[in-house]
Write an enzyme that holds these catalytic residues in place. Sequence first.
Site, PDB file in Angstrom:
ATOM      1  N   GLU A 275       1.015  -1.148  -0.195  1.00  0.00           N
ATOM      2  CA  GLU A 275      -0.053   0.018  -0.202  1.00  0.00           C
ATOM      3  C   GLU A 275       0.888   0.754  -0.234  1.00  0.00           C
ATOM      4  OE1 GLU A 275      -2.526  -0.210   3.479  1.00  0.00           O
ATOM      5  OE2 GLU A 275      -3.402  -2.350   3.018  1.00  0.00           O
ATOM      6  N   GLY A 277       1.925   4.891  -0.787  1.00  0.00           N
ATOM      7  CA  GLY A 277       1.412   6.177  -0.464  1.00  0.00           C
ATOM      8  C   GLY A 277       2.198   7.373  -1.158  1.00  0.00           C
ATOM      9  N   ARG A 314       1.843  20.753   5.797  1.00  0.00           N
ATOM     10  CA  ARG A 314       2.843  18.685   6.418  1.00  0.00           C
ATOM     11  C   ARG A 314       4.055  20.312   6.934  1.00  0.00           C
ATOM     12  NH1 ARG A 314       6.398  16.182   4.018  1.00  0.00           N
ATOM     13  NH2 ARG A 314       5.882  14.613   5.544  1.00  0.00           N
ATOM     14  N   TYR A 318       4.197  18.829  10.326  1.00  0.00           N
ATOM     15  CA  TYR A 318       5.170  17.631  11.244  1.00  0.00           C
ATOM     16  C   TYR A 318       6.041  18.070  11.305  1.00  0.00           C
ATOM     17  CZ  TYR A 318       0.816  14.728   8.898  1.00  0.00           C
ATOM     18  OH  TYR A 318      -0.122  14.225   9.144  1.00  0.00           O
ATOM     19  N   CYS A 346      -2.747  33.718   9.094  1.00  0.00           N
ATOM     20  CA  CYS A 346      -2.698  33.973  10.723  1.00  0.00           C
ATOM     21  C   CYS A 346      -1.995  33.141  11.870  1.00  0.00           C
ATOM     22  CB  CYS A 346      -4.373  35.391  10.861  1.00  0.00           C
ATOM     23  SG  CYS A 346      -4.255  35.999   9.471  1.00  0.00           S
TER      24      CYS A 346
END
Length: 435
Positions: A275, A277, A314, A318, A346
Amino acid sequence: MDHFQYHGRVLHAEAVSLPDLAEAVGTPFYVYSSATLRRHYQVFTAALAGLDALTCFAVKANGNLAVIATLARQGAGADVVSGGELESALAAGVPAERIVFSGVGKSARELKAALAADILQINVESVPEMEALSCIACSVGTTARVALRINPDIDAHTHAKITTGVREAKFGIEWTAAHQVYARAAALPGLQPVGIAVHIGSQLTEIEPFAAAFQRLRDLIVMLRRDGHTITTLDLGGGLGVPYGDEEGPIPGPDAYAAVIRRAVGDLGCRLILEPGRLLVANAGLLVTRVLYIKEGATRTFVIVDAGMNDLMRPAMYGAHHAVVPVVNPEVNDKPMVADVVGPICETSDTFASGCTLPPLRAGDLLAIRTAGAYGSSMASFYNARPLCPEVLVADSTHAVVRERIPWQALLSWQRLPAWLAPAADEGQGQADGR
Ligand code: LLP
């Protein structure tokens, strides 16, 4: 390798000039390269050659129909985690027999849709979900092919927010309970247990956690078979990382990953499901944005661009690194500028890059944010009532807008003022009060 290269001073997506594209569609926008998508799929599947393996693209990484369809045309299946992703995969032309449904909280409606579509397999993650699926399958008179997602308690050594295979995580069935739960699945009506599944995290930059997890699966399969269970399918999840440019060493590629698979589970006679991605789509996409202002702050220079954290979350979420590069390189190598590339939102977290070295920029210049094809557009939001930016797919010298800009007015059209706040109601209230 990707197909975003400079031709002379100008960055191109395959044979399409990005400044021309920016003129045509407006900024910010995502651009994807068909050739890169195909190449990534081919490199990944070539590494698995000789194994009975089905590669199911994890649609959560990029849900654009054209992206899914490009991969589906190459033979990819789909790994979906919601009714919406299931519909997207089917609409993009992925055959139902190549779709697996993962996720820790599938609703009854989603499970029904999966059964109605007769997809390859549903990966169940808990006993209550298994029982619910058994009831639903019986009520519609069908049998659900299920794999049990196992939590192998292996640390993937990746960002804490995308680590999924440790005991404390909400994902999967504790591996020590697997044989008990598998027996329960085999006993429930409407279920046909076909195998086990695992996914220990995303953006893995080391191979060892995969090796440890797959070895654990192997031990489990041997044990389950000894108990008399039939195991025909082994879903190894996704998770192989890609280079964003801030890693310490080289990242293991598909060949190293495939070698681990061969060694650990290659001889079990199982059909394998993968799987991936990010690996397929991350480097196949850029986010192109235009400089609005150059602002000299008290201690830093800010390049304020028209893309924001709502477009690419992102870095904010993270602390992820994405290389930011000029779309047009300067004619002469002037003294570079060091700046923070920030969006208009903001929040201080709306920062794409800090202390980034760039050629001297001016308002109106274009920048490209690299490695944005995975978990970019698919995680975008309307935050700050900003539109969702368009997505463009390039194939050689042609391009197609594969998702229009979704204007913020779309948000308004779905909202309703209740009767007591409607302007007319206000006036009426004023009159009733004698005001
Ligand atoms: N299979 C399952 C069951 C998953 O949960 C995931 C990702 C994948 C496959 C695909 O993993 P990949 O090959 O893309 O690493 N938003 C985060 C990533 C979240 C990944 C969630 N699960 C990010 O932007 O880094």
